[in-house]
Design a protein around this motif. Structure first.
Motif, PDB file in Angstrom:
ATOM      1  N   SER A 138       0.839  -1.208   0.000  1.00 35.02           N
ATOM      2  CA  SER A 138       0.000   0.000   0.000  1.00 35.02           C
ATOM      3  C   SER A 138       0.869   1.251   0.000  1.00 35.02           C
ATOM      4  O   SER A 138       0.517   2.248  -0.634  1.00 35.02           O
ATOM      5  CB  SER A 138      -0.946  -0.002   1.196  1.00 35.02           C
ATOM      6  N   LEU A 142       0.742   4.212  -2.731  1.00 34.95           N
ATOM      7  CA  LEU A 142       0.557   5.597  -2.297  1.00 34.95           C
ATOM      8  C   LEU A 142       1.714   6.474  -2.761  1.00 34.95           C
ATOM      9  O   LEU A 142       1.509   7.634  -3.158  1.00 34.95           O
ATOM     10  CB  LEU A 142       0.455   5.654  -0.773  1.00 34.95           C
ATOM     11  N   THR A 145       1.371   7.074  -6.733  1.00 35.20           N
ATOM     12  CA  THR A 145       0.245   7.951  -7.065  1.00 35.20           C
ATOM     13  C   THR A 145       0.418   9.339  -6.448  1.00 35.20           C
ATOM     14  O   THR A 145      -0.047  10.331  -7.009  1.00 35.20           O
ATOM     15  CB  THR A 145      -1.071   7.330  -6.579  1.00 35.20           C
ATOM     16  N   GLY A 146       1.060   9.418  -5.284  1.00 32.80           N
ATOM     17  CA  GLY A 146       1.277  10.712  -4.662  1.00 32.80           C
ATOM     18  C   GLY A 146       2.345  11.531  -5.364  1.00 32.80           C
ATOM     19  O   GLY A 146       2.189  12.737  -5.575  1.00 32.80           O
ATOM     20  N   ASN A 148       3.023  11.445  -8.366  1.00 35.74           N
ATOM     21  CA  ASN A 148       2.487  11.916  -9.645  1.00 35.74           C
ATOM     22  C   ASN A 148       1.912  13.319  -9.538  1.00 35.74           C
ATOM     23  O   ASN A 148       1.956  14.101 -10.493  1.00 35.74           O
ATOM     24  CB  ASN A 148       1.403  10.948 -10.131  1.00 35.74           C
ATOM     25  N   SER A 169      -4.088  10.381 -14.078  1.00 38.62           N
ATOM     26  CA  SER A 169      -4.063  11.177 -12.858  1.00 38.62           C
ATOM     27  C   SER A 169      -5.384  11.089 -12.097  1.00 38.62           C
ATOM     28  O   SER A 169      -5.403  11.047 -10.860  1.00 38.62           O
ATOM     29  CB  SER A 169      -3.736  12.639 -13.176  1.00 38.62           C
ATOM     30  N   ALA A 172      -5.380   7.697 -10.551  1.00 42.60           N
ATOM     31  CA  ALA A 172      -4.377   7.656  -9.483  1.00 42.60           C
ATOM     32  C   ALA A 172      -4.883   8.334  -8.221  1.00 42.60           C
ATOM     33  O   ALA A 172      -4.582   7.895  -7.103  1.00 42.60           O
ATOM     34  CB  ALA A 172      -3.083   8.307  -9.961  1.00 42.60           C
ATOM     35  N   LYS A 173      -5.634   9.401  -8.383  1.00 40.63           N
ATOM     36  CA  LYS A 173      -6.179  10.107  -7.221  1.00 40.63           C
ATOM     37  C   LYS A 173      -7.137   9.226  -6.442  1.00 40.63           C
ATOM     38  O   LYS A 173      -7.076   9.158  -5.205  1.00 40.63           O
ATOM     39  CB  LYS A 173      -6.877  11.390  -7.686  1.00 40.63           C
ATOM     40  N   HIS A 176      -5.163   6.440  -4.757  1.00 45.37           N
ATOM     41  CA  HIS A 176      -4.439   6.989  -3.612  1.00 45.37           C
ATOM     42  C   HIS A 176      -5.360   7.121  -2.400  1.00 45.37           C
ATOM     43  O   HIS A 176      -4.994   6.728  -1.284  1.00 45.37           O
ATOM     44  CB  HIS A 176      -3.866   8.353  -3.991  1.00 45.37           C
ATOM     45  N   ASN A 177      -6.539   7.649  -2.617  1.00 43.68           N
ATOM     46  CA  ASN A 177      -7.471   7.872  -1.509  1.00 43.68           C
ATOM     47  C   ASN A 177      -7.891   6.568  -0.846  1.00 43.68           C
ATOM     48  O   ASN A 177      -7.876   6.449   0.386  1.00 43.68           O
ATOM     49  CB  ASN A 177      -8.705   8.620  -2.002  1.00 43.68           C
ATOM     50  N   THR A 179      -6.490   3.487  -1.127  1.00 43.71           N
ATOM     51  CA  THR A 179      -5.382   2.682  -0.621  1.00 43.71           C
ATOM     52  C   THR A 179      -4.928   3.156   0.746  1.00 43.71           C
ATOM     53  O   THR A 179      -4.336   2.399   1.517  1.00 43.71           O
ATOM     54  CB  THR A 179      -4.202   2.719  -1.618  1.00 43.71           C
ATOM     55  N   SER A 180      -5.188   4.415   1.072  1.00 44.88           N
ATOM     56  CA  SER A 180      -4.774   4.944   2.366  1.00 44.88           C
ATOM     57  C   SER A 180      -5.381   4.156   3.521  1.00 44.88           C
ATOM     58  O   SER A 180      -4.756   4.017   4.580  1.00 44.88           O
ATOM     59  CB  SER A 180      -5.169   6.423   2.484  1.00 44.88           C
TER      60      SER A 180
END
Length: 337
Positions: A138, A142, A145-146, A148, A169, A172-173, A176-177, A179-180
């Motif tokens: 994870s 993160l 994607t972050g 990026n 993008s 990826a956003k 990212h959200n 997967t957190s």
């Protein structure tokens, strides 16, 4: 009859001339009216900012924390996001990669001095490896994607174009959200499972004095985790808490703080994330290229007996003592692969 035909021709010409004049009049009127420049009558922005204390009004927004129309401090944040963060991230990450490359070239891989024994020592249970890999995978997602957000438009956009970059993008956003949440679960599991073995003690001081195991002729004593691994644990825990807390302030805007608070959260999130990436790069290097036999611990759960004796001798002695009265902890030596 001739006079009638002449009269009709005269009327047709008059009607045609009148039509031409009627059509030409709007065009001429447009040419004569001066063009309006919208910017000519707009108040200069700097003048507006100087009068900010005198300007009053209200914004039709239910949440008062979202009622920000003009924020001069946002220019500082924008410069940080677009310029400072870009250079800070590039310097930190490239410097870390350069240092690790130098360590590999000059120190080489740390080998098992006495060679492999062929005896396997259980080091990590299945649940411990699950917690590690959940957090590790994870974190990588993160990180990619972050990063990026900061570097994508400079590095990826020129390669794949605007359309593909926009699709990537956006995806990826969302990745990212969501997967957190997996990262936070993994981080909590790691703390619960490993915190008891990461308490600092006096052996850590001696470990540093002896070069932390990076001097080939010396093998510093260590328990289950040496001082370097404890630094990674506590560093990852502190960084994980900061990036998670700041990230959720951004993920759920205006629930806790206002725009100024979210700008501070974004700065904290970005800076800590860059330092976190550098820390994990060093951790990945030691666990793969940097040290022979280290990766096996988290991949299979077992390590070679000689590896454990050289790098975690105190832990090995304790483990042997616990199982001395019972059945043999480690099977007899077998041929090394």
């Amino acid at each position: 009859m001739t006079r009638l035909a002449a009269w009709l021709r005269f009327m047709l010409c008059a009607i045609a001339l009148a039509g031409i004049i009627a059509l030409a009049a709007p065009v001429q009127a447009q040419q004569q009216v001066p063009l309006i420049d919208p910017q000519a009558n707009v108040v200069n922005e700097q003048t507006l900012l100087r009068e900010l204390s005198r300007i009053q009004g209200d914004i039709d927004q239910l949440d008062p924390r979202a009622r920000v129309l003009e924020q001069p401090a946002g220019r500082v944040w924008d410069h940080f996001h677009e310029v400072t963060l870009y250079w800070l991230g590039a310097i930190v990450i490239l410097a870390t990669l350069a240092a690790l490359a130098g360590a590999y070239l000059f120190l080489g891989r740390i080998r098992i001095s006495s060679g492999r024994s062929g005896r396997k020592v259980p080091r990590f249970k299945a649940v411990e490896r699950f917690a590690h890999w959940l957090t590790a995978v994870s974190f990588v997602v993160l990180g990619i994607t972050g990063l990026n957000i900061t570097f994508g438009k400079h590095l990826l956009l020129p390669l794949i174009g605007y359309g593909a970059f926009s699709v990537f993008s956006e995806a990826a956003k969302y990745v990212h959200n969501f997967t957190s949440f997996a990262f936070v679960v993994g981080l909590v599991l790691i703390v619960v499972i490993f915190i008891k073995d990461n308490t600092p003690d006096k052996t850590d001081i001696e470990w540093f004095r002896q070069g932390g195991g990076f001097i080939k002729s010396k093998h510093a004593s260590a328990r289950r985790f040496n001082a370097g691994e404890k630094l990674v644990f506590w560093g990852a825990l502190g960084a994980g808490i900061l990036v998670s807390a700041s990230g959720y302030l951004l993920l759920f805007p205006f629930y806790v703080t206002n725009i100024a608070g979210m700008q501070v959260a974004q700065v904290v999130h970005a800076v800590i994330a860059v330092l976190f990436v550098a820390l994990i790069l060093a951790h990945i290097y030691i666990g793969t290229l940097g040290m022979e036999g280290a990766f096996e611990a988290m991949w299979t759960g077992e390590v070679d007996y000689n590896w454990a004796k050289e790098h975690h001798d105190l832990w090995l002695d304790d483990d042997l003592a616990k199982h001395a009265a019972g059945s043999p902890r480690y099977p007899s030596a077998t041929l090394a692969e």
